[in-house]
Design a protein around this motif. Structure first.
Motif, PDB file in Angstrom:
ATOM      1  N   LYS A  96      25.480  41.323   2.613  1.00  0.00           N
ATOM      2  CA  LYS A  96      26.367  42.158   3.367  1.00  0.00           C
ATOM      3  C   LYS A  96      25.395  43.402   3.908  1.00  0.00           C
ATOM      4  CE  LYS A  96      29.905  39.896   1.872  1.00  0.00           C
ATOM      5  NZ  LYS A  96      30.537  38.885   2.723  1.00  0.00           N
TER       6      LYS A  96
ATOM      7  N   GLU B 145      26.777  37.352   5.459  1.00  0.00           N
ATOM      8  CA  GLU B 145      27.485  36.859   4.293  1.00  0.00           C
ATOM      9  C   GLU B 145      27.080  36.940   2.845  1.00  0.00           C
ATOM     10  OE1 GLU B 145      30.555  35.577   5.109  1.00  0.00           O
ATOM     11  OE2 GLU B 145      30.183  35.439   7.469  1.00  0.00           O
TER      12      GLU B 145
ATOM     13  N   GLN C 229      22.579  34.754   8.861  1.00  0.00           N
ATOM     14  CA  GLN C 229      23.741  34.271   8.337  1.00  0.00           C
ATOM     15  C   GLN C 229      23.774  34.948   6.895  1.00  0.00           C
ATOM     16  OE1 GLN C 229      26.369  33.454   9.176  1.00  0.00           O
ATOM     17  NE2 GLN C 229      27.705  32.070   7.717  1.00  0.00           N
TER      18      GLN C 229
END
Length: 196
Positions: free
Chosen positions: A50, A47, A43
């Motif tokens: 990147k 997020e 994750q």
């Protein structure tokens, strides 16, 4: 051969239950803690940094790496890559050496923004050992999946390590396929509103 199927399936299930999960310090984690850490870092790659997830393996593990690269890209909407192009594999193998087929690309494109997942049934494939080493040198978060002998080389190399105590390639590959899908499904359930 009566009861063969039940015995085979029970063995895979039993050994997945005995899977040993460790972090970079060698601390033992539960399977749930390992999946949670994998998902949390994925994750962050998606997020926060990147970055991308780079998957690598040989033979059946290469097929799983390609499969997972696609599934994470499509279903988890995470940028992924692997070294599947025949021109890359053959050129690097011929010109530099097969032991660097993954490390060569990792050194060029992977950084602390990224994650590298190395899949090796034996845990001793030189190109996977080199891939994990190169990823660590570049600051990437590393995940290893291995089996067979408990003292295999990549078993304690990663930031997160999954070792399944099975003895044959088919058994280890079967367990790794379940584990890889389990990691993706955990991510989908935790961060994407559920698997589909």
């Amino acid at each position: 051969m009566n009861g063969y199927a039940a015995g085979y399936f029970d063995l895979i299930y039993e050994k997945l239950g005995q899977m040993e999960v460790t972090d970079r310090e060698g601390t033992c984690l539960s399977a749930d803690e390992g999946l949670a850490l994998w998902a949390r870092r994925a994750q962050q790659v998606k997020e926060e940094t990147k970055g991308l997830i780079f998957f690598c393996g040989n033979g059946a593990s290469a097929s799983m790496a390609e499969h997972m690269s696609h599934d994470w890209f499509q279903n988890a909407v995470v940028n992924t890559t692997t070294c599947a192009e025949i021109s890359h594999v053959t050129a690097i193998s011929n010109d530099i050496g097969y032991e660097d087929v993954y490390a060569y690309r990792i050194r060029r494109i992977i950084s602390e923004r990224d994650m590298v997942v190395g899949i090796s049934s034996s845990g001793n494939s030189p190109n996977i050992v080199n891939a994990i080493s190169a990823a660590k040198e570049n600051g990437a978060f590393t995940v290893t999946l291995s089996g067979k002998k408990p003292d295999n080389e990549i078993r304690r190399m990663g930031d997160l390590n999954f070792y399944v105590p099975l003895e044959t390639y088919g058994e280890v590959e079967s367990a790794h396929a379940v584990l890889l899908h389990g990691a993706l499904d955990y991510f989908l359930d935790k961060y994407m509103g559920g698997r589909h």
